[in-house]
Each structure stands twice: as C-alpha cells, then as structure tokens.
Design an enzyme around this catalytic site. Structure first.
Site, PDB file in Angstrom:
ATOM      1  N   HIS A   4      -8.215   7.212  -3.958  1.00 18.53           N
ATOM      2  CA  HIS A   4      -9.479   7.756  -3.456  1.00 18.53           C
ATOM      3  C   HIS A   4      -9.670   9.156  -4.031  1.00 18.53           C
ATOM      4  O   HIS A   4      -8.715   9.915  -4.171  1.00 18.53           O
ATOM      5  CB  HIS A   4      -9.464   7.837  -1.935  1.00 18.53           C
ATOM      6  CG  HIS A   4      -9.471   6.507  -1.254  1.00 18.53           C
ATOM      7  ND1 HIS A   4     -10.581   5.695  -1.248  1.00 18.53           N
ATOM      8  CD2 HIS A   4      -8.521   5.850  -0.564  1.00 18.53           C
ATOM      9  CE1 HIS A   4     -10.305   4.586  -0.565  1.00 18.53           C
ATOM     10  NE2 HIS A   4      -9.049   4.649  -0.147  1.00 18.53           N
TER      11      HIS A   4
ATOM     12  N   CYS B 214      -9.269   0.898  -4.014  1.00 21.39           N
ATOM     13  CA  CYS B 214      -8.558   0.464  -2.822  1.00 21.39           C
ATOM     14  C   CYS B 214      -8.914  -0.989  -2.493  1.00 21.39           C
ATOM     15  O   CYS B 214      -8.568  -1.883  -3.229  1.00 21.39           O
ATOM     16  CB  CYS B 214      -8.841   1.417  -1.662  1.00 21.39           C
ATOM     17  SG  CYS B 214      -7.624   1.322  -0.329  1.00 21.39           S
TER      18      CYS B 214
END
Length: 531
Positions: free
Chosen positions: A460, A328
C-alpha cells in the site's frame, strides 16, 4: 493530566475527523503537545505503524496534523466490516477475531479498560487530547454501554463540540434533534455547536444561528465554510468515490463493495489533468488508460461480485491494451486461484482472474509491516518505473505463491520494518516447497508479480514516493498521444502539510477559538497559550 475536548457529530461524515485534525493543527501551532484519540473506529482504511500495528487512517491523518508519529494508543479499537452484519475486531493493533454485530455489542464493555489504558498512556505524551466520536450520540438504541460518544465523554469528563453538516441540508433539525434526544446530563456536556460545510453569505444564516442558540440553549462556536481540501477520508462515504470526470489521463479504480485503503490513489489527485474514477459497473468503466484493482476486506466476495456484474470480463479484455495493477486484495484476485481453508472469508476455493501466474491461500495470521525498497525490473508499458524508490506498508491475510518463474514488482531492502509477517520464505523452505513466495517474509525480499502489462503488489502507498505518480501519468499520456506535463513535481508529504495549514486557517477564521480555549480550561488545569 491532559486537557481534553471531544468532537461529536449529528451523523457519519458530518466532518468530525477533519475538524479534529484542524484543532490538532491549531493547538500544535500554538505550542502545545497535542494528540488525537478515537476509542473505536469502524473503517476499511487502515495503516500500519512503525512497530507493525494496525490503526484507522483518520487518526493517522490527525497525528500528521499534530506533527507526531501515529500510534495505536490513538485508536485502540478498530472494526473492519467483513460483511453487512460482522466485522474483524482489532484491539491495540492486533486482530482479536471476527464478531457479528450482536456479539460485539455484548462484548464491547469488556474493552473499556483497554480504552482507558491507551488514553492514560497517551496523556503522558500530550498537553491536549482531541477526542473524536463516532456516528451520532443520538443513536438511542446504542446508548447502553456506549464507548464512543457520550459514554466516553463521561469516562474522561470531556466537554463536547457537536458538529452538523449543512451541506446535506436540515442542519438545524440535525443539531436540535440531537440535543433533544440526549439525556439531560449528556446535553450539559455539549458546550458548543458547529455548523460545518457552509457555502454562501453567512449573514443570511445569522437569524437561524440566533434561533438555534435560543432553542438549543447551547452556543454556536463556529460556522465553518466548505473547504476544497485534499485530505484522507475515513471510509467509503468519501465524496471522492463519486467523482466521474474523465481527465487527459484517466485511471479507473474498481469500487469493490468492501474496498479498503483507497487512499493509495490520493497522490494522483494532485496531478492536474489526471482523473481517478471509482467504477462499479462495466458502463462506468469505459475505456480508461489504466485500471487498478485496490485492496478489499473480502477478496473472494468482491471477486465474485466482479464476476457477476461483468467487470471481471471487461477488465480482462482491457488488459490486452492498458496496464492493470492490483494492490493487496486486488493483486490476489489477479492470480489463478484463491483458497480459504479456514473459512476466513467465503471458504473453499475459487478461480482467480488468471492474469498472473500466482496462487493465494488466505491465512489466519495477518501480515503487518512498513516496507521500503525499489520497483523491480518492470516489463511492458510501465517499464520506465523500474528501480524507482518506494515506501509503504503491507497489511494482508494471505500468502501468494508463483506457480512458474515470474519477475517480482518490487525489491524490498534491508530497511524494511518488519511487523508480524514472520519469515514465510523460511517456513516454505522447511516444508520442502520450492515455489517462490511473494508478499511475505523479512527484509531483502521480493514482492508481487508481473506478466506483460499486468502487475500485482502487496505494498500500500506504492505510488506515493516522489516522482512515481507523475512518471506513471507521463507514461500513460505519451502512449495515448496527448500533451501532458506536470505543472510541478509533486512532493506529496509537503502537499499534505500545506493542506493541514489551510484547514487550520479556515477553522481559526470561522471558529471562536477563544471560546474553545475556555472550554479546555474547564476540562482540566489550564495553561495559557505561549506567546
């Protein structure tokens, strides 16, 4: 109407989240439909639900303990700090906007109907609702228009268990001081005190417990021992961020000032001989076997922090010998540039770490989606991970574009559950651009980028699926020349289920559950536990 009980604490990290999770597990084991609830959560660890909405991970953990799917009804307001005086405000899973602390303090009363509506919907699904407070109810400067502690307890007429942390010391002062600072009507709501994280011989503590009950006028409902559990922590107060022991296989995670979703790496903690160290300086970095750049709530600011303290240069040097993986915000940092035309973070344009041929532009729209797929055809040290199945979620405000032909890290398939990402690839085609876009779009798409031993991805939880963490650790151990084999194949989901059962057992053995059920009886129409 559901029966309710509320867990409040003398301070942050007193153990409210885990105690609430343990009670959720106990009530579920006893045959009740149970759900957690926290009106307002401030944390950088968040989760994306199946319908693409964002909520705090503490209530996700509690929902898992209760054996139900997480829902934003359990956490209608999430505050994600962007700096020391402001936060992104997320309501019912969607971004409302950024507010300073003073702006939010003035605004929050308007959110009471939202909180009540969410709770009412949750009541239709549960026999018992376990409510978690935030911080301390004795923060007298925040008492006005309180929507998380005693103010919320009054709205829902909830009995309260007040938890103190003996591990930090001064637990009697914590509990008695909190009671003294409460208004008389608030103190009456406190039906039990809980001493948490106790180590040692309880008989030595008993005289203090007697005095606590005498002076406080409230029964001590339990003395919960310090339990060595591996369950997800709510925020950066987590003790796991302070661990610096180097294992046979050593993974270093950069501890950004605004680190988010560090739960991505909990799975490695289940592997004997594998250390996960959170480092914030070049000295702490040392010579790990792998470096991970995690998520960040302020990607540009945290990159500048790395640049100023020398970690950026150190990581770039280490990338010549060990794999570097960005997730991310960490992935965005690894690229060539970061643009923020709308001033969502720092504004302007800054140079990235230039380890991946990717440019990122921050966008007002947040991508939120659960995803499923497989690792792509990886190159370099981690090539053996190629093709392994992955499951996770995306949550980011940014679009990353490869500036030259580069292989993706993951292929996300037809079973991707799209939230609010939108089809950015289609938007790119319409605008006439030809560059490949990673980390946005719908199903059947590519995610991330790789060059040599540097890998970046928006997913994630990419290491959580069975076999990935142990395979990765085995690759690093073999390359290092050390003899490491996992004692067992890690089924992370099964492991967590076992942890919830251990938590529930520890609470049952040290909490007066008959008294807890009597508190529930006072809160609403009581139903006897099934035999």
């Amino acid at each position: 109407m559901s029966k309710v009980i509320m867990i409040q604490g003398t301070m942050s990290n007193a153990g409210k989240s885990l105690l609430a999770a343990g009670l959720c597990r106990i009530f579920a084991q006893d045959g009740y439909r149970v759900a957690p609830f926290k009106s307002q959560n401030m944390a950088l660890n968040s989760f994306i639900t199946e319908d693409g909405l964002e909520m705090g991970r503490a209530q996700v953990m509690q929902a898992e303990a209760a054996g139900i799917a997480p829902s934003v009804l359990m956490n209608p307001i999430l505050l994600k700090p962007t700096n020391d005086v402001g936060s992104q405000v997320i309501v019912r899973g969607e971004v409302l906007g950024n507010m300073s602390a003073r702006e939010y303090f003035s605004y929050k009363k308007k959110l009471i109907p939202t909180i009540c509506d969410a709770f009412s919907e949750l009541e239709k699904q549960a026999d018992i609702i376990v409510i978690e407070g935030a911080g301390s109810p004795a923060e007298i400067n925040l008492r006005e228009d309180d929507i998380v502690n005693m103010g919320l307890a009054e709205i829902f007429d909830a009995p309260v268990l007040l938890v103190g942390d003996i591990d930090r010391g001064g637990v009697f002062a914590q509990l008695l001081g909190t009671l003294m600072l409460l208004e008389e009507n608030e103190k009456k709501r406190v039906k039990g005190l809980v001493i948490n994280k106790f180590r040692g011989d309880k008989t030595i503590l008993d005289p203090g417990v007697d005095m606590l009950e005498e002076r406080g006028g409230v029964r001590v409902a339990g003395v919960i021992p310090y339990m060595q559990l591996s369950l997800e922590d709510e925020d950066s107060l987590s003790g796991q961020l302070e661990e610096h022991v180097v294992g046979l296989v050593d993974i270093a995670v950069i501890r950004f000032p605004r680190i988010s979703n560090f739960t991505d790496f909990n799975v490695f903690g289940q592997l004997d001989g594998v250390s996960v160290r959170y480092v914030s300086s070049v000295k702490e970095l040392g010579n790990p076997d792998m470096i991970i750049l995690p998520g960040s709530k302020n990607t540009m600011g945290d990159l500048q922090w790395m640049r100023q303290n020398g970690l950026e240069a150190a990581v770039k040097k280490q990338a010549e010998r060990v794999p570097v993986w960005g997730i991310c915000g960490g992935y965005q940092m690894l690229g060539r540039s970061l643009r923020d035309p709308d001033g969502l973070e720092e504004g302007g344009v800054i140079r990235g770490m230039e380890l991946l041929p990717v440019d990122t532009e921050l966008k007002p729209e947040k991508c939120r989606a659960q995803v499923h797929g497989r690792m792509g055809q990886l190159e370099g040290i981690l090539a053996p991970l190629s093709g392994m199945e992955i499951t996770g979620y995306e949550i980011h405000m940014g679009q990353s574009v490869a500036v030259k032909n580069v292989k993706p890290v993951a292929q996300l398939g037809n079973d991707s559950l799209d939230g609010s990402c939108g089809d950015m690839q289609e938007q790119c085609r319409i605008s006439g651009k030809t560059d490949r876009i990673f980390g946005t779009g719908n199903a059947n798409r590519e995610d991330g980028a790789q060059t040599g031993n540097v890998y970046g991805s928006y997913v994630h939880g990419i290491f959580d699926e069975d076999g990935i963490a142990s395979c990765l650790a085995g690759i690093l151990a073999k390359r290092k020349g050390v003899d490491w084999q996992p004692d067992r194949e890690v089924d992370y989901r099964a492991f967590k289920e076992g942890q919830y059962d251990m938590l529930a057992q520890g609470i049952r053995e040290n909490m007066d559950m008959e008294y807890v059920y009597s508190i529930l009886q006072e809160s609403s129409i009581y139903k006897e536990p099934p035999i």
